[in-house]
Design an enzyme around this catalytic site. Structure first.
Site, PDB file in Angstrom:
ATOM      1  N   THR B 145       0.570 -12.683  17.289  1.00  0.00           N
ATOM      2  CA  THR B 145       0.509 -12.700  18.751  1.00  0.00           C
ATOM      3  C   THR B 145       1.748 -13.376  19.354  1.00  0.00           C
ATOM      4  OG1 THR B 145      -1.876 -12.905  18.564  1.00  0.00           O
ATOM      5  CG2 THR B 145      -0.915 -13.398  20.717  1.00  0.00           C
ATOM      6  N   GLU B 146       2.420 -12.642  20.255  1.00  0.00           N
ATOM      7  CA  GLU B 146       3.590 -13.166  20.984  1.00  0.00           C
ATOM      8  C   GLU B 146       4.677 -13.700  20.047  1.00  0.00           C
ATOM      9  OE1 GLU B 146       3.544 -12.678  24.244  1.00  0.00           O
ATOM     10  OE2 GLU B 146       1.439 -12.092  24.320  1.00  0.00           O
ATOM     11  N   LEU B 147       4.723 -13.127  18.848  1.00  0.00           N
ATOM     12  CA  LEU B 147       5.694 -13.534  17.821  1.00  0.00           C
ATOM     13  C   LEU B 147       5.606 -15.030  17.489  1.00  0.00           C
ATOM     14  CD1 LEU B 147       9.004 -11.491  18.267  1.00  0.00           C
ATOM     15  CD2 LEU B 147       6.980 -10.976  16.921  1.00  0.00           C
ATOM     16  N   TRP B 297       8.025 -15.736  21.315  1.00  0.00           N
ATOM     17  CA  TRP B 297       9.043 -15.011  22.102  1.00  0.00           C
ATOM     18  C   TRP B 297       8.868 -15.237  23.596  1.00  0.00           C
ATOM     19  CZ3 TRP B 297       8.287  -8.916  21.504  1.00  0.00           C
ATOM     20  CH2 TRP B 297       7.120  -8.521  22.141  1.00  0.00           C
TER      21      TRP B 297
END
Lengths: 423, 406
Positions: B145-147, B297
């Site tokens: 999730t979300e890097l 990220w």
């Protein structure tokens, strides 16, 4: 004085400063004048007040500026005018007051040469004030005239006609706000006349600008928005002074108890909050024509023990009330600006404000609600009471936001408008 | 050895909560705003997913060397099935081309890795099963999730059998190193790490239509020139799929930009398109990356502050994961007793609980919205982070009430 050459000289028709009868209007007048002084604008501040108050009150008014002599010396001058008009006065409250004055005060002092000076009704008194303002205007030299709310509009217009200088009308509230959309025709006419005679209108919010354009037929280009600000000073009291019974939570209403401020919505919400959180107390701080009705209503709804009425508060008591509360609710039906939520945050109390308010345009770290949406309001109140984390987060971020709302910045903005007008 | 261009697009839509008030607690267990979710899903489908899928399908047909990869959250797939089946259909067509790779993530686009390894693994396996079922492939590469990433995650994911993992090429972990190479995360032995080239990714994702940007307008030849002059094994262009048509509207020319890309890239013989699995297969790691502290990220900070930056977020997350064990216990107990009705009821609670873990719910509570404000406001159903917290906690309290059910 060479120093003052080139400085803008403004003749301001304003209202009494805090701590005397501090309503939003007086607070704003003080803030704007102070902000202007910080930017070198020379203000002559015309202040109406009843004769009887003179001895006790004026020292304080002057004192407010005297305290900062290095800043305000020569920039602010106060001119006192003997009149019974004061903010939030309406036709009925004026009649009551003038009757009281003529029967009690004058009678008692029969022998000291005083005679009946005040007019018999509010509109005549406003007119009388306008007549006096002409003399004041002719007595000095000014670049601009700046007046605040409807009772000063005629004074402003009279001054404008006397000295032929631009007139700014500062709208802190309209008759539509005060009456919940049922304006007194005479007041409306004065407002309408003032706005059309003005060269520029300052509105305390986009919300108010909308009202001015919609209800008074003013072109949007003639109205600029000057949001209010708040004095940021640390206000701390002993814990004993700001604690209710341990474990009890407090929900606060603070403001005039009038239709405009939505105290009836506060009561409706209180009833529902009580069902969900039995240990909550409600405080109504303020006075107004709906007070009796509200007290009766609270009793009928079974809240007699839980809803406390403090009457009108001023000075430090206001800060104490905020600090005592766990959440401050401003359910105004129509709030042109609303400085109290900012004061609440300064005092460390989270706020829930009606979306029908100007302050909601500058405050984002708070909860907002349509004043009529009782269930939503209850949902918010209960959440703030139950989750300390939520309350803390709102206060912490809200205080950071409020710190940026200074009168100094307001002064700069107003001065910029002045500059454009005298140029 | 040439340089590959490795696209990965993120596709995600959360199950947004409805205006769930204190009066609903204990009385109403419908938490999700079906009407709004359907409307948003269909809106984004029409503006982005459908036209973007069509564009890419067309590109692959015309340029068999063009390749991309997707990570589609399970909750987005669920919503496509319910509200926009044609989106799923076009993704299946993309899968059938063989030029498209599908990555794995947590089914619920959650932060489970930070709170429960067990729940994390469950959600990854659930996602894997969903992708297998829908697209007939088994993902080999994982993105969280979300890097969100650190060494420990790489280690866990390696144990689960993945060959590759993605992360943000954040300055503070890269130092002097370039994101354009394959790395090996510390504490792993086989898995390979692909790092986002955030500069070249964000040129498209964030700056493409920004008229104040000194490179505006960004033409395909100009961008391809930047790609061609970048050194390394691979240029990893990772971005939200909503970049095409939603963040950057169609009239900005974003689809045209994409449409011209294969032709322009073909002018540079050393450039080629590769999927993450191909990049991993074709390249050996040039070095080790030691990322102890979590990165992501998101925002300028590239950390977790968008989800965990304030106490409301921390508290809401802590509270929700406290329910894990309790729900499981009750399901087991009712199973043992053979009480089918209650077992079903708690299994349903478990499903709701998982949807409540979607990271967006916590993102909406973010209060640092002054610098990164506009991104945070994207499809945010709340007036303020405080409303987000209140609604979430009301739902959470209702789940606690449901847990007491006898």
């Amino acid at each position: 004085m060479n120093m003052d050459r080139g400085k803008i000289r403004v003749l301001m028709f304003g209202w009494e400063f805090p701590p005397i009868k501090s309503g939003g209007l007086g607070t704003a007048c003080y803030g704007i004048t102070k902000g202007l002084a910080q930017h070198g604008v020379m203000t002559t501040f015309v202040l109406p007040h009843a004769y009887k108050q003179q001895e006790c009150d004026f020292a304080q008014v002057e004192g407010l500026f005297d305290r900062y002599k290095e800043v305000y010396d020569h920039t602010v001058k106060v001119v006192h005018v003997n009149s019974l008009i004061r903010p939030y006065q309406n036709v009925d409250s004026y009649s009551e007051e003038v009757t009281h004055y003529h029967t009690e005060v004058v009678k008692k002092k029969k022998n000291d040469g005083m005679k009946q000076i005040y007019s018999n009704n509010l509109f005549e008194e406003v007119e009388r004030y306008a007549q006096m303002s002409k003399m004041i205007a002719l007595d000095g030299e000014y670049d601009l005239i700046h007046c605040h709310d409807w009772m000063t509009y005629q004074a402003g217009i009279a001054a404008k006609k006397a000295i032929h200088k631009p007139l700014i009308i500062h709208v802190h509230a309209t008759e539509f706000d005060r009456t919940g959309g049922h304006p007194n025709q005479h007041v409306y006419d004065i407002e309408h006349y003032g706005m059309h005679e003005a060269d520029m209108i300052m509105a305390v919010s986009e919300f108010t600008k909308g009202m001015i354009c919609e209800h008074y037929g003013i072109a949007p280009s003639k109205v600029c928005v000057i949001h209010n600000a708040v004095e940021n000073a640390d206000r701390v009291f002993d814990k004993g002074q700001v604690e209710y019974r341990p474990g009890d939570k407090v929900v606060l209403f603070l403001g005039r108890v009038t239709l405009q401020k939505g105290p009836d919505y506060f009561l409706k919400a209180a009833v529902k909050v009580k069902e969900l959180e039995p240990n909550v107390k409600f405080i109504v701080a303020g006075s107004g024509d709906m007070e009796a009705k509200l007290i009766r209503g609270a009793a009928e709804m079974g809240l007699a023990k839980d809803m406390l009425f403090t009457g009108f508060l001023q000075g430090e008591d206001v800060d104490r009330a905020f600090q005592l509360a766990d959440v401050y609710v401003m359910p105004s039906v129509s709030e042109p600006f609303g400085i109290t939520p900012l004061e609440s945050l300064i005092n460390g109390t989270p706020v829930i404000i009606s979306k029908q308010s100007g302050v909601s345009e500058v405050l984002s770290h708070c909860l907002k609600v349509d004043f009529w949406d009782i269930d939503r309001l209850v949902n918010q109140i209960v959440a703030v009471l139950r989750h300390k984390i939520l309350a803390d987060e709102m206060v912490q971020n809200g205080q950071r936001e409020v710190k940026k709302l200074t009168w100094e910045r307001v002064g700069a903005k107003v001065k910029q408008v002045y500059n454009e007008m005298v140029a | 050895m040439g340089t590959s261009i490795c696209f990965y697009f993120q596709v995600h839509q959360p199950f947004r909560l409805r205006q769930y008030s204190v009066f609903d607690v204990g009385k109403n267990h419908n938490y999700f705003d079906d009407v709004k979710n359907k409307a948003i899903c269909q809106k984004v489908a029409n503006k982005c997913y459908l036209p973007a899928n069509k564009t890419i399908l067309g590109l692959i047909k015309k340029h068999p060397e063009f390749k991309v990869s997707y990570s589609i959250s399970g909750v987005a797939l669920d919503q496509f099935e319910a509200y926009a089946p044609e989106v799923l259909e076009t993704f299946k067509q993309l899968a059938a081309t063989g030029n498209v790779e599908f990555l794995d993530e947590t089914y619920y686009h959650s932060l489970a890795f930070l709170y429960s390894k067990k729940e994390f693994k469950h959600q990854v396996l659930e996602h894997r099963a969903k992708i297998q079922k829908l697209f007939g492939v088994t993902p080999q590469v994982f993105r969280n999730t979300e890097l969100i990433f650190n060494n420990e995650l790489a280690h866990t994911v390696e144990e689960m059998g993945y060959k590759g993992i993605l992360a943000e090429g954040a300055d503070r972990v890269m130092g002097w190193r370039s994101p354009n190479y394959v790395y090996r995360p510390r504490t792993t032995s086989k898995i390979k790490l692909l790092l986002k080239n955030y500069k070249l990714s964000d040129d498209v994702a964030f700056r493409f239509s920004n008229r104040l940007w000194n490179e505006y307008p960004l033409t395909t030849p100009k961008y391809t020139h930047w790609l061609a002059s970048s050194e390394g094994q691979t240029i990893n262009l990772f971005m939200d799929y909503e970049t095409f048509g939603e963040h950057q509207w169609e009239d900005t020319g974003i689809f045209e930009f994409l449409r011209h890309l294969p032709v322009e890239v073909a002018r540079h013989p050393h450039l080629s398109f590769k999927t993450p699995s191909e990049v991993i297969a074709d390249n050996e790691p040039v070095g080790e990356m030691d990322i102890h502290n979590l990165i992501s990220w998101a925002d300028m900070e590239r950390d977790l502050s968008a989800w965990l930056g304030n106490k409301m977020q921390q508290s809401a997350l802590k509270e929700i994961y406290l329910l894990e064990e309790k729900i499981e216990k009750r399901i087991k107990a009712e199973d043992k007793k053979g009480n089918e009705y209650l077992k079903r009821s708690f299994t349903h609670l478990l499903m709701d609980w998982r949807k409540l873990q979607t990271s967006d719910h916590f993102y909406y509570m973010c209060t640092k919205w002054f610098s990164d404000g506009d991104v945070h406001k994207y499809f945010n159903p709340y007036d303020s982070p405080y409303e987000a917290f209140i609604t979430f906690m009301n739902v959470l309290n209702d789940m606690i009430v449901r847990l007491q059910k006898k």
